[in-house]
Design an enzyme around this catalytic site. Structure first.
Site, PDB file in Angstrom:
ATOM      1  N   SER B  11      49.583  23.318  21.073  1.00  0.00           N
ATOM      2  CA  SER B  11      49.378  21.997  21.188  1.00  0.00           C
ATOM      3  C   SER B  11      48.172  21.348  21.002  1.00  0.00           C
ATOM      4  O   SER B  11      47.855  20.235  20.868  1.00  0.00           O
ATOM      5  CB  SER B  11      49.909  21.904  22.985  1.00  0.00           C
ATOM      6  OG  SER B  11      49.077  22.708  23.803  1.00  0.00           O
ATOM      7  N   ASP B 187      43.207  18.981  31.958  1.00  0.00           N
ATOM      8  CA  ASP B 187      44.101  19.342  32.891  1.00  0.00           C
ATOM      9  C   ASP B 187      43.870  21.149  33.065  1.00  0.00           C
ATOM     10  O   ASP B 187      45.038  21.689  33.029  1.00  0.00           O
ATOM     11  CB  ASP B 187      45.671  19.214  32.311  1.00  0.00           C
ATOM     12  CG  ASP B 187      45.848  19.867  30.672  1.00  0.00           C
ATOM     13  OD1 ASP B 187      44.936  20.420  30.520  1.00  0.00           O
ATOM     14  OD2 ASP B 187      46.803  19.703  30.317  1.00  0.00           O
ATOM     15  N   HIS B 190      43.847  21.759  27.986  1.00  0.00           N
ATOM     16  CA  HIS B 190      43.988  20.695  26.889  1.00  0.00           C
ATOM     17  C   HIS B 190      42.361  19.874  27.056  1.00  0.00           C
ATOM     18  O   HIS B 190      41.846  19.768  27.950  1.00  0.00           O
ATOM     19  CB  HIS B 190      44.906  19.601  26.818  1.00  0.00           C
ATOM     20  CG  HIS B 190      46.147  20.340  26.916  1.00  0.00           C
ATOM     21  ND1 HIS B 190      47.333  20.900  27.662  1.00  0.00           N
ATOM     22  CD2 HIS B 190      46.830  21.053  25.510  1.00  0.00           C
ATOM     23  CE1 HIS B 190      48.219  21.289  27.457  1.00  0.00           C
ATOM     24  NE2 HIS B 190      47.985  21.458  26.045  1.00  0.00           N
TER      25      HIS B 190
END
Lengths: 236, 236
Positions: B11, B187, B190
Site C-alpha cells: 500500500s 496512522d 502510512h
C-alpha cells in the site's frame, strides 16, 4: 495488461505531477487499473508539438503492445501568447493552431485507431497574475490575455466538433469558480491545487463518458478487500 | 526512448501518487526524462507478491522494449504483522520473507539483467497510531510493532547485501526525524507528506549512486530554456 492514458501537452501537463497536480491525481485514481504516461513539454505550442509528436510518442506503446485507452491533447496556452509582446515567439495564429491540432489528433488516431483522443482547451488567463509574474518586463502589458485565450478555446472546441472528438472546455469551466483568477491560477496561467481539481473532475467525467472509469477498468490483481483471510492464496 | 522506473510494493507504493506522495514526486522530478510505472498492491506481503510478480510486470516492458532503468521492491510492512493479532493472515515468518525477497529480486534481475533492483525496508511503526486506527479491534494490542518491523528491516538489508543490491533502510532513516511517530506517519504505518519526502530523498540519492539522475538522464526533447527565441524550430 493495464491500459494507458497518455497526457500530451505543454507546461500545464509537464507539471501535472507536482503536489496537488491533476496528472498525479489521475494516476492515483486509477492506481490499480491504468498507467498514466506523462508527455508534457513546457513552453511548447502546437507548431513545436507537431514537429516532435512522433518522437514524443516513441516508446509509449511499442509495436505489438495494446494501444493507449486514451490520450489528452492540451495545447493552446502558448499559441495564444500575443505576437507583439514578450512571449511573441511562442505565438501561433488561430488558423495554424487549428490545423496543427487537427494534424496532432489525426496522427494519434492513425497510429492508434481505438484510442480516445480528448482535446482540452487552453485555460483562462488572469492578466493581473501574469503582470505580477513578468519579471524583467516593464511594459505594463500582459503577454497573454483572457480574451485571446478564449478565442483559442473556441477554436479548439470547433476542431473537436469537426473531428468528432471529446473536448474539455476548461476555459469556460474554470471561470464558473468564484474568484477563479486567484483560486484556480497561481500566476495567472498555471494551476493551484483547486485549479488542478477542477480539471481533474472534468477529465474523469469525460473519460467515464467514453467508458473509461473504475467501474469498467478492472484492478490488475485481486484487491485486498476481496482476499479471503482464511485462505488468501486461493485469490491469486 | 525514455527509461522507466518501476515501483513494486504494497500500500505504501500503491498510494504513492496521492497528494504529497513519494511516487508522484519522483515522477515530477523526472517529468522530462523517466516514466515512473506504479505497481503497488495494498495489503500484499512477499508471499502474495511472489505469486503475482509475473502478472504484475506483464506489460511494463513488452518484448523488444528497453528494460526498466530501475525497480524498487518495497515489501515487509505486511509480512511483519504479528501472527496472533488481527492482521495475522498477512504475516510471513522472517525466513520465508527473506527467501521470497530473494526470489522477487532474482526474478526481476533474470528478466531484466541491466535493471537496478533496489530494496526498501519496511518503515518504522508507531504503535499508538496503529491502536488509534484499529476500529473494531478492542484487544488493546497493536497488530504491528516497531520491534517486529525492525527485525524485518534487518532481514531485508541482509538479503540486499547477500545479493549485492542497493537498499534503503527507511526503518532507521525515518526514526532519525524528531517526533517521527507523528510527523512521518499518519496512522502509525502510512506516510504523511513529510514521511513521503524522507523516502523520496533516499530514493533520489540511491538512484544517483547508481548513475540515475537529472545529470545523466537527458530530457526527452529540447527544454524550453534551450530554445532560441529568434529561431525556435531549429531546436527540433
Amino acid at each position: 495488461m493495464r491500459p494507458k492514458i497518455v497526457l500530451f501537452g505543454d507546461s500545464i501537463t509537464e507539471e501535472s505531477f507536482m503536489e496537488g497536480g491533476w496528472g498525479a491525481a489521475l494516476a492515483h485514481h486509477f492506481s490499480r487499473s491504468v498507467d498514466v504516461v506523462l508527455r508534457g513539454y513546457s513552453g511548447y505550442n502546437t507548431r513545436w508539438a507537431l514537429t516532435v509528436v512522433e518522437r514524443a510518442m516513441e516508446g509509449v506503446c511499442p509495436a505489438g503492445a495494446v494501444p493507449p485507452a486514451a490520450a489528452t491533447v492540451f495545447f493552446g496556452a502558448n499559441d495564444a501568447s500575443l505576437p507583439d509582446r514578450r512571449s511573441g515567439f511562442q505565438h501561433v495564429p488561430i488558423p495554424e493552431y487549428q490545423s496543427n491540432l487537427r494534424a496532432l489528433c489525426t496522427y494519434l488516431k492513425e497510429r492508434w485507431p481505438s484510442t480516445v483522443v480528448m482535446l482540452i482547451t487552453p485555460p483562462p488567463i488572469d492578466e493581473d497574475g501574469r503582470l505580477k509574474d513578468a519579471s524583467g518586463d516593464n511594459s505594463g502589458l500582459p503577454e497573454r490575455t483572457n480574451e485571446s485565450a478564449g478565442a483559442y478555446a473556441k477554436a479548439c472546441i470547433s476542431v473537436a466538433e469537426e473531428l468528432g472528438l471529446p473536448v474539455i472546455d476548461v476555459w469556460s469551466k474554470m471561470q464558473q469558480v468564484p474568484n477563479w483568477e486567484k483560486s484556480c491560477l497561481r500566476d495567472g496561467l498555471h494551476f493551484t491545487s483547486h485549479g488542478n481539481s477542477v480539471l481533474l473532475d472534468e477529465v474523469l467525467k469525460k473519460l467515464a463518458d467514453e467508458g473509461l472509469s473504475l467501474d469498467t477498468l478492472p484492478p490488475d490483481l485481486p484487491l485486498f478487500s476481496s482476499i479471503d483471510p482464511s485462505d488468501p492464496l486461493k485469490s491469486f
